[in-house]
Design a protein around this motif. Structure first.
Motif, PDB file in Angstrom:
ATOM      1  N   MET A 141      11.919 -22.699  20.744  1.00 31.80           N
ATOM      2  CA  MET A 141      11.017 -23.852  20.664  1.00 31.80           C
ATOM      3  C   MET A 141      10.271 -24.007  21.979  1.00 31.80           C
ATOM      4  N   PHE A 161       8.083 -23.760  16.922  1.00 27.54           N
ATOM      5  CA  PHE A 161       9.447 -23.205  16.805  1.00 27.54           C
ATOM      6  C   PHE A 161       9.432 -21.948  15.944  1.00 27.54           C
ATOM      7  N   VAL A 219       5.421 -29.337  19.068  1.00 20.78           N
ATOM      8  CA  VAL A 219       6.579 -28.475  19.285  1.00 20.78           C
ATOM      9  C   VAL A 219       6.452 -27.274  18.358  1.00 20.78           C
ATOM     10  N   LYS A 229       4.448 -33.475  17.058  1.00 22.39           N
ATOM     11  CA  LYS A 229       4.224 -32.726  15.818  1.00 22.39           C
ATOM     12  C   LYS A 229       5.011 -31.421  15.867  1.00 22.39           C
ATOM     13  N   ARG A 230       5.839 -31.174  14.881  1.00 18.34           N
ATOM     14  CA  ARG A 230       6.668 -29.969  14.867  1.00 18.34           C
ATOM     15  C   ARG A 230       6.069 -28.934  13.913  1.00 18.34           C
ATOM     16  N   GLU A 265      17.203 -27.970  15.811  1.00 23.54           N
ATOM     17  CA  GLU A 265      16.634 -29.295  15.557  1.00 23.54           C
ATOM     18  C   GLU A 265      17.183 -30.322  16.550  1.00 23.54           C
ATOM     19  N   GLU A 273      12.396 -34.096  22.966  1.00 23.30           N
ATOM     20  CA  GLU A 273      11.440 -35.190  22.738  1.00 23.30           C
ATOM     21  C   GLU A 273      11.955 -36.505  23.321  1.00 23.30           C
ATOM     22  N   VAL A 333       7.665 -26.960  23.840  1.00 22.07           N
ATOM     23  CA  VAL A 333       6.956 -28.229  23.741  1.00 22.07           C
ATOM     24  C   VAL A 333       5.647 -28.093  24.503  1.00 22.07           C
ATOM     25  N   SER A 341       5.861 -24.629  12.874  1.00 25.20           N
ATOM     26  CA  SER A 341       6.432 -23.296  13.102  1.00 25.20           C
ATOM     27  C   SER A 341       5.384 -22.386  13.718  1.00 25.20           C
ATOM     28  N   ILE A 358      15.315 -29.840  19.756  1.00 23.01           N
ATOM     29  CA  ILE A 358      13.968 -30.432  19.759  1.00 23.01           C
ATOM     30  C   ILE A 358      14.065 -31.948  19.901  1.00 23.01           C
ATOM     31  N   ASP A 359      15.008 -32.548  19.185  1.00 19.81           N
ATOM     32  CA  ASP A 359      15.211 -34.001  19.323  1.00 19.81           C
ATOM     33  C   ASP A 359      15.511 -34.367  20.771  1.00 19.81           C
TER      34      ASP A 359
END
Lengths: 482, 482
Positions: free
Chosen positions: B396, B373, B371, B320-321, B258, B265, B398, B323, B261-262
């Motif tokens: 992940m 993952f 994104v 938008k995240r 996480e 972004e 993007v 799976s 991903i942060d």
């Protein structure tokens, strides 16, 4: 609880004092099973974690050793001890991963003094030591300062190719690049290697310089600089040579030699000033180390200045600008030369200068950085601008103490007829460089640039003495480990 | 008289209005033998030089043509014409160098519309065009923003080796590097190539990624990033592949998926915001060009957003995240899939996603960056962290509109037993990567990172469609010119 770096905690603690914070890092020492010195790489300084063993599981405490990785939550308080502003009263400690304590004993992470050679063999672990943490943080700061200097001065960052078909500059031995299976190299009907079947359809090498390509870009964008890896396949096993190193090469349309020297001087001062401001604790550590190393040397070989003092003097002192011709006079008339103390005696105008001569000028004669200019054309590259005397070219070298040449550059020959004549004299293939010559055909302009070897600058700034210790994974003859 | 760049004059003119200034550049146009449009590369905009031909030598005026290089001194005044703030009333004009006007006619500097193919063949001159000036200024700004983002976030810039003996990651075909004379490759007694006699004493290649080395550095310095050239010897002659390209690879100790991903972004938003702020005039030009190009396309293939609008939306919208498992559901149930409109139908969980699927998710289904993952472990690399389900890894990607994957990354496997098991399963040589495994032995920590291909980002930001047009000198199959 907000996660913080140790640098945050030590430099910016006022607003979070008496708050609960979380920090993660590696244990450098666990003193009296009570005080953990924790480091996370953000700074050379450790934060002290105070552990009241009664509040923690015995097994956990037993497993905290040198090199252990832990997560600590607790209150940030003012420190009682000397030498640190704040410490953490641990409320919760968590082991983050494995630590094979027995194997650790044969690594450089074991807390005792290791030789630089041994550290080099474990280059993947040396980031965890105080010394190499400091060196690579300083290297990073130097790199950022380089980008910032050029950005502030309206330069554009240019990526010139690493793989090149041009072998024209003749700056040194090159590595070949090929997608051939070396066991089955295709041959043509004459039995020669058929490079048309290789990936690029011709013989290719790793670049020795991006200058010629950078010149073409400067003819459109005005001010450009490259900053990337460069290669030399020279079999030199010394403390000064790498097969793979990083170069910075600015190239500026409309600049003459004097502009070029001004740019080099301003550039070096900016970068060193940046490091003095942004790497204080790392430099203090390196300064102390440097002083100790000097003490081991015979008095006559010791550096005259401390490390930080030396850097401050670079920023303060105006660089002395001296023509090659003046420098040769000084060297020929020097006591050293007359007494035969140079390994390479200076006998006449036209001689190439050796490192010992450069260092004499900087360290003994002038006592400040020196810029030499207007060199004999025979000892310099074909692209340097011929001066009106017909004998010298508008070249320049910046010389630093301990290092010798740190920057080499020139105004470039913008007159197409003179350039072609020089290429002929120096056996540079005109056909191969058709695109370079083109830039002199369509609005040719005076321009100038220089090259700086990043590792030499990092050596100078950190006070290290072997170039293999200022690049993370050095590439040298018989060594491409990691 | 102070020398100024054209950017200085056009953006910062208030204090120097009605002063005499000097400027140098190349003539873009000479209208009615009275108005020179002069450009020096500092900005896409030209400055107008007003020439009263009665004050100048006739021969000089005759020699000023497209692409001529001139030095102009004169008074900076407010402009009468539309579209420009200031202009120069010329007092002195000097030709700076040759301009072979006849040869110019066969180059791309001749003022008419040239195809991108032709511009590519004269890559050494295309820096002089509006389009490529803009593209390479934007590329430079993106690069600087990348360094600044990481510097502000306490990352250290790390230079990982280009020449490497490791062939372990298996990310793609590699170029060989050798100092052998290919006509005389030494063999050992078995007739095999004797690499011990090569420069590095073993077989070496050009790197495909600095990640594994960056991980070792993150285990000491905490937060590091690489930014340098990377190589693939894949024989792909497409608009999306280069043999030599630039990669950015951050690696962060203590980060989980996480956090990763942060970071990705925030990073992309920062860089794009920087370009929006610092490259206004170049982006306006590219935006217009993009709009014109879209008009040539059939309506269904046109981009939904203008170029600048698209960039602004990246900054504004939350990514938008989703799976992998959710994404597969969406794709399997999509009209496109059911009607057989995908070239690669999505049939079951476990399938690798193709560019068409990624773009469907971004452009049709979600309408914003996505994104993905938690991918199936079988389709991802050995070093990605196994999730508790035993089936997926903490990977992940993007995804951006028009591009598909712009960033790929993962949390790394920090548990040595799981890592070794994965390496065994995927046939990765443990002995060769002894140093990589070491980092899991001595204070192993959770960590994560990602890779960004610089050229893909430059494509996205500039709206160009061929990757060869966003790197100065592209390296592709059968092409290593310049």
């Amino acid at each position: 609880m907000e996660r913080k770096t140790i640098k945050d905690l030590l430099t910016d603690y006022k607003t979070i004092l008496h708050h609960d914070i979380t920090v993660m890092g590696w244990v450098r020492a666990f003193r009296s099973k009570r005080f953990i010195a924790l480091n996370d790489g953000s700074t050379i300084d450790n934060i002290q974690v105070v552990v009241d063993f009664e509040n923690f599981d015995e097994n956990l405490i037993k497993n905290i050793n040198t090199a252990s990785s832990i997560k600590v939550s607790g209150e940030l308080v003012e420190s009682q001890g000397a030498g640190q502003s704040v410490e953490i009263i641990a409320k919760k400690i968590e082991l983050l991963g494995d630590n094979f304590f027995e194997e650790l004993q044969s690594t450089i992470l074991q807390p005792k003094k290791h030789s630089l050679e041994k550290l080099r063999e474990q280059a993947h672990l040396r980031f965890r030591t105080n010394l190499f943490g400091a060196v690579f943080r300083v290297r990073s700061a130097i790199s950022f300062a380089i980008h910032q200097f050029f950005n502030q001065n309206q330069f554009f960052y240019l990526n010139t190719p690493l793989i090149t078909g041009a072998d024209a500059e003749g700056a040194g031995e090159m590595f070949g690049v090929t997608a051939f299976d070396l066991d089955q190299i295709p041959k043509d009907e004459n039995g020669d290697i058929d490079y048309t079947q290789d990936f690029f359809g011709k013989k290719t090498n790793l670049t020795v310089s991006g200058q010629l390509e950078a010149e073409t870009a400067a003819m459109g964008l005005g001010r450009v600089y490259t900053f990337g890896p460069t290669f030399r396949a020279e079999n030199s096993n010394t403390t000064r040579h790498l097969a793979e190193f990083w170069m910075v090469e600015p190239e500026v349309a409309f600049n003459n030699l004097e502009d070029n020297i001004d740019l080099a001087e301003n550039f070096l001062k900016y970068v060193i000033q940046y490091v003095l401001e942004h790497c204080k604790t790392d430099l203090q550590f390196l300064d102390k180390r440097f002083a100790e190393e000097q003490k081991q040397k015979p008095e006559k070989d010791r550096a005259k200045e401390g490390l930080i003092e030396k850097l401050e003097n670079i920023v303060k002192k105006r660089f002395k600008r001296v023509s090659y011709t003046e420098a040769i006079e000084i060297l020929m008339n020097s006591k050293e030369n007359k007494k035969g103390k140079f390994q390479f005696p200076v006998e006449s105008w036209g001689a190439d200068l050796q490192s010992e001569h450069e260092r004499y000028l900087v360290e003994k004669h002038f006592g400040c950085p020196v810029v030499l200019f207007d060199y004999p054309k025979e000892i310099k590259a074909f692209y340097m601008r011929l001066n009106d005397d017909g004998k010298t070219v508008a070249a320049m070298d910046v010389l630093f103490s301990g290092i010798g040449e740190i920057i080499g550059g020139s105004q470039r020959e913008e007159r197409i007829d003179v350039l072609r004549q020089k290429m002929k004299e120096m056996n540079v293939d005109e056909e191969e460089l058709w695109w370079y010559i083109d830039t002199r055909k369509f609005g040719s302009v005076p321009h100038a640039g220089f090259g700086l070897g990043l590792e030499r600058l990092v050596l100078f700034v950190t006070g290290m003495s072997n170039i293999r210790d200022v690049i993370p994974f050095p590439r040298t003859p018989k060594n491409a480990e990691f």
